[in-house]
Scaffold this motif. Structure first.
Motif, PDB file in Angstrom:
ATOM      1  N   ALA A 135      54.013  44.519 144.304  1.00 27.48           N
ATOM      2  CA  ALA A 135      53.408  45.338 145.353  1.00 27.48           C
ATOM      3  C   ALA A 135      51.945  44.978 145.561  1.00 27.48           C
ATOM      4  N   ALA A 136      51.212  44.825 144.456  1.00 35.44           N
ATOM      5  CA  ALA A 136      49.784  44.498 144.569  1.00 35.44           C
ATOM      6  C   ALA A 136      49.596  43.141 145.238  1.00 35.44           C
ATOM      7  N   GLY A 137      50.395  42.147 144.837  1.00 30.69           N
ATOM      8  CA  GLY A 137      50.283  40.821 145.448  1.00 30.69           C
ATOM      9  C   GLY A 137      50.663  40.839 146.911  1.00 30.69           C
ATOM     10  N   ALA A 138      51.720  41.619 147.246  1.00 29.59           N
ATOM     11  CA  ALA A 138      52.157  41.686 148.642  1.00 29.59           C
ATOM     12  C   ALA A 138      51.095  42.336 149.526  1.00 29.59           C
ATOM     13  N   LYS A 139      50.421  43.348 149.015  1.00 24.42           N
ATOM     14  CA  LYS A 139      49.360  43.993 149.787  1.00 24.42           C
ATOM     15  C   LYS A 139      48.247  43.007 150.128  1.00 24.42           C
ATOM     16  N   VAL A 140      47.805  42.260 149.130  1.00 24.13           N
ATOM     17  CA  VAL A 140      46.706  41.315 149.345  1.00 24.13           C
ATOM     18  C   VAL A 140      47.140  40.181 150.269  1.00 24.13           C
ATOM     19  N   GLU A 141      48.370  39.676 150.086  1.00 22.97           N
ATOM     20  CA  GLU A 141      48.864  38.632 150.981  1.00 22.97           C
ATOM     21  C   GLU A 141      48.878  39.114 152.429  1.00 22.97           C
ATOM     22  N   ARG A 142      49.322  40.354 152.607  1.00 25.72           N
ATOM     23  CA  ARG A 142      49.354  40.922 153.955  1.00 25.72           C
ATOM     24  C   ARG A 142      47.942  41.080 154.520  1.00 25.72           C
ATOM     25  N   ALA A 143      47.020  41.498 153.664  1.00 34.62           N
ATOM     26  CA  ALA A 143      45.633  41.669 154.116  1.00 34.62           C
ATOM     27  C   ALA A 143      45.033  40.340 154.547  1.00 34.62           C
ATOM     28  N   LEU A 144      45.256  39.287 153.767  1.00 35.07           N
ATOM     29  CA  LEU A 144      44.726  37.965 154.113  1.00 35.07           C
ATOM     30  C   LEU A 144      45.352  37.441 155.402  1.00 35.07           C
ATOM     31  N   ALA A 145      46.661  37.749 155.599  1.00 35.70           N
ATOM     32  CA  ALA A 145      47.325  37.297 156.812  1.00 35.70           C
ATOM     33  C   ALA A 145      46.788  38.030 158.045  1.00 35.70           C
ATOM     34  N   ILE A 146      46.498  39.316 157.907  1.00 34.98           N
ATOM     35  CA  ILE A 146      45.996  40.099 159.044  1.00 34.98           C
ATOM     36  C   ILE A 146      44.563  39.687 159.407  1.00 34.98           C
ATOM     37  N   LEU A 147      43.721  39.557 158.410  1.00 32.63           N
ATOM     38  CA  LEU A 147      42.296  39.323 158.664  1.00 32.63           C
ATOM     39  C   LEU A 147      41.962  37.856 158.901  1.00 32.63           C
ATOM     40  N   GLY A 148      42.629  36.963 158.212  1.00 30.70           N
ATOM     41  CA  GLY A 148      42.304  35.545 158.350  1.00 30.70           C
ATOM     42  C   GLY A 148      40.858  35.281 157.986  1.00 30.70           C
ATOM     43  N   ASP A 149      40.177  34.589 158.895  1.00 33.79           N
ATOM     44  CA  ASP A 149      38.781  34.237 158.625  1.00 33.79           C
ATOM     45  C   ASP A 149      37.830  35.382 158.915  1.00 33.79           C
ATOM     46  N   GLU A 150      38.355  36.521 159.438  1.00 32.15           N
ATOM     47  CA  GLU A 150      37.477  37.652 159.738  1.00 32.15           C
ATOM     48  C   GLU A 150      36.925  38.287 158.470  1.00 32.15           C
ATOM     49  N   ALA A 151      37.653  38.179 157.357  1.00 31.34           N
ATOM     50  CA  ALA A 151      37.213  38.802 156.110  1.00 31.34           C
ATOM     51  C   ALA A 151      36.067  38.001 155.502  1.00 31.34           C
ATOM     52  N   PRO A 152      35.088  38.688 154.919  1.00 34.07           N
ATOM     53  CA  PRO A 152      34.002  37.979 154.230  1.00 34.07           C
ATOM     54  C   PRO A 152      34.562  37.100 153.110  1.00 34.07           C
ATOM     55  N   GLU A 153      33.864  35.987 152.861  1.00 35.44           N
ATOM     56  CA  GLU A 153      34.343  35.018 151.906  1.00 35.44           C
ATOM     57  C   GLU A 153      34.517  35.605 150.509  1.00 35.44           C
TER      58      GLU A 153
END
Length: 337
Positions: free
Chosen positions: A241-259
């Motif tokens: 669950a924890a890994g899936a949440k982060v994977e989903r977050a990275l997919a949604i935000l892409g490069d928008e998230a701070p490094e």
């Protein structure tokens, strides 16, 4: 039935010196295993027993305590009888023995329970009553969930009398009727052990305790194994669950998230089984577990806000679906359902 045979064999050879105690044991034994018969106008006392040692003990008590002669006979197995049965019979002066042992009252009527002198006797006599009932029609099952010391009784009055004798020994016994047969049952393991001690079956007690300890150790080991297995499954599902949440977050935000948030997220995805403390040590530069947890938390919060704006599944919704798929793959019961 091996335990039952062991207890009866030991009790059959138990030395008892007091005549009153031996008389109480015989009264109970004749009441639970015996019967009164009219043969040629005379009363005959009979007791049917399942071991030769108990039959010889009974005959010896009748002769030494009450002075009556006994006949010993054997009924071979066959038909409804699967095993041999030993019969102790007192034909001469059977009525006198029946009165003295309480099978008949002062008016010559059969006693339905146990004689008052036995019921109101000493603690030793109460133990002798239970010993006689067990030698007559008792059984002891293996220790465990269904462990029980059980007495088959000739009627409800005898069952209640036996319960009263057990109460005098501080033993909780219950009378019940099973398929029309009256029984007295002792179920608690500690109570059974205490009763075996009271009866004088010390060798059988050691055997009982040894088997009881082995079963408890085995049961504890099974419980711990099941507990560890459940914990491992829960940990695996939490990691998924924890890994899936982060994977989903990275997919949604892409490069928008701070490094620095993306770096924390990539560490979580790459090391799903690692603890927060371990993730902090893997970070460049190293971080505390609170710092790495805070970065992952901010990454998920940003992704969830962006998912609501886009109208797509949030990180939690995506993780729930991933956990359900993981559970189906790892749980045979679910996958076969």
């Amino acid at each position: 039935m091996a335990l039952t045979a062991s207890v009866k064999e030991e009790l059959a050879h138990l030395q008892v010196r007091k005549s009153a105690v031996r008389a109480a044991e015989l009264s109970a034994l004749l009441r639970f295993a015996g019967g009164l018969h009219i043969v040629g106008g005379r009363i005959v006392v009979e007791a049917e027993l399942d071991t030769e040692s108990v039959a010889r003990r009974t005959a010896r008590t009748v002769g030494e305590v009450f002075g009556h002669d006994c006949e010993l006979g054997v009924i071979s197995g066959g038909g409804l009888r699967r095993d041999r049965t030993w019969v102790v019979r007192v034909a001469k002066d059977g009525e006198a023995l029946a009165r003295r042992t309480g099978l008949l009252d002062a008016h010559g009527r059969p006693v339905r329970g146990l004689p008052p002198t036995v019921v109101n006797g000493s603690v030793e006599e109460s133990a002798a009553v239970i010993r006689g009932a067990f030698l007559a029609h008792g059984s002891l099952t293996e220790p465990g969930r269904a462990a029980a010391m059980e007495f088959t009784c000739p009627g409800p009055e005898a069952a209640l009398a036996l319960v009263g004798s057990a109460r005098r020994l501080d033993v909780l016994a219950k009378a019940r009727q099973v398929r029309g047969v009256d029984r007295v049952v002792v179920r608690d393991g500690d109570t059974i052990a205490a009763l075996l001690t009271r009866l004088g079956a010390h060798r059988a007690l050691l055997q009982w305790e040894d088997r009881r300890m082995r079963k408890e150790v085995r049961a504890t080991a099974n419980r711990l194994a099941n507990f560890d297995d459940a914990n491992l499954r829960r940990s695996a599902q939490a990691a998924v669950a924890a890994g899936a949440k982060v994977e989903r977050a990275l997919a949604i935000l892409g490069d928008e998230a701070p490094e620095h948030l993306r770096a924390a997220g990539r560490l979580r995805v790459a090391n799903k089984q690692a603890s927060l403390d371990e993730l902090g040590r893997l970070s460049e530069p190293p971080l505390t577990k609170d710092a790495i947890a805070g970065r992952i938390r901010r990454l998920l919060a940003m992704a969830d806000r962006r998912a609501e704006e886009l109208g797509v599944a949030t990180t939690s919704e995506f993780a729930a679906h991933a956990s359900a798929e993981h559970a189906e793959q790892t749980d045979p019961a679910r996958s076969n359902a």
